[in-house]
Design an enzyme around this catalytic site. Sequence first.
Site, short mmCIF file in Angstrom:
data_model
loop_
_atom_site.label_atom_id
_atom_site.label_comp_id
_atom_site.label_asym_id
_atom_site.label_seq_id
_atom_site.Cartn_x
_atom_site.Cartn_y
_atom_site.Cartn_z
N ASP A 67 -73.33 -19.80 -40.94
CA ASP A 67 -72.24 -19.89 -41.93
C ASP A 67 -71.95 -18.57 -42.62
OD1 ASP A 67 -72.14 -22.63 -41.42
OD2 ASP A 67 -73.58 -23.08 -43.00
N GLU A 74 -77.07 -19.35 -44.36
CA GLU A 74 -76.34 -20.59 -44.12
C GLU A 74 -76.39 -21.44 -45.39
OE1 GLU A 74 -75.78 -22.45 -40.02
OE2 GLU A 74 -77.94 -22.27 -40.23
N LYS A 124 -75.65 -25.61 -46.49
CA LYS A 124 -75.34 -26.94 -46.01
C LYS A 124 -75.28 -27.94 -47.16
CE LYS A 124 -75.34 -25.65 -41.69
NZ LYS A 124 -74.05 -25.52 -40.98
#
Length: 278
Positions: A91, A111, A113
């Site tokens: 990401d 990243e 989430k």
Amino acid sequence: MAKKNQSKRLTNQHKESQGVVGIFGENAKSHDLTVGSISLLVIEHLQKEYPQLSFSHRTSISKEEINVALQKAHAELGQTLFVTNSSIRPDGGIIEVKDDNGDKRIVLVSEAKHQGKDIENIKQGKLVGTKNNQDLMAAGNAIERSHKNISEIANFMLSESHFPYVLFLEGSNFLTETLSITRPDGRVVQLVYNSGMLNRLDRLTSANYGMPINTNLCTNKFIKPKDKTIMLQATSIYTQGDGEKWDSQNMFDIMLDISKTSLQILGSELFNQLTKKN
């Protein structure tokens, strides 16, 4: 000795710059930036603090590159590839620094989430489930896809002594404390943090060998069970714990800290650049 001295040099340089300056102000939570946007701010900060070094940011690493890195580590590795244009795309992308040999070395992979909207649903009075008669939704498994990227970066960095992979978690599937949320009608719903229906943290801690979360684990550990020596590449997993969103300043601080740990570990291999006179 050179590596130790270079690590000290990088630490002192950080102290002289007076550490991390707040770049988002008091309203950090209103700056709902993606981890990719924050990654770009991190590289901008690194470029200013270490002008002698050359940093770059990219969004993906190809499987072909990963296989080449594995082959360099050992001739039997990195032999299988079916889809030649396959790649991984964390990401937040990947920040790299050029070492004294001109090779790019990873200093940060990030990243973020989100999984679990139970808190938002309860506050809005929304019921869930197939019959729309439940307060809580059973947690899904989407987060487990993070393991693929983690494994691939670990393969790519198999020859390194650091693993600067940071994973930010938010949402009701990553609670570390029990919460009581009030619905609009006044009814209180309890979210029990260690409920198997709700919590998915245990499905991710295999990526950090069960070590503490909310901890910088960038430096690889070498353990010696019996007569073997094994290198552990642990993901640094961070969660808000109360289901709230991460604020941009906190994410920036953590990402910068991990980046600096990487630079300290790579210290002796950046020596020539850092000792050049401006």
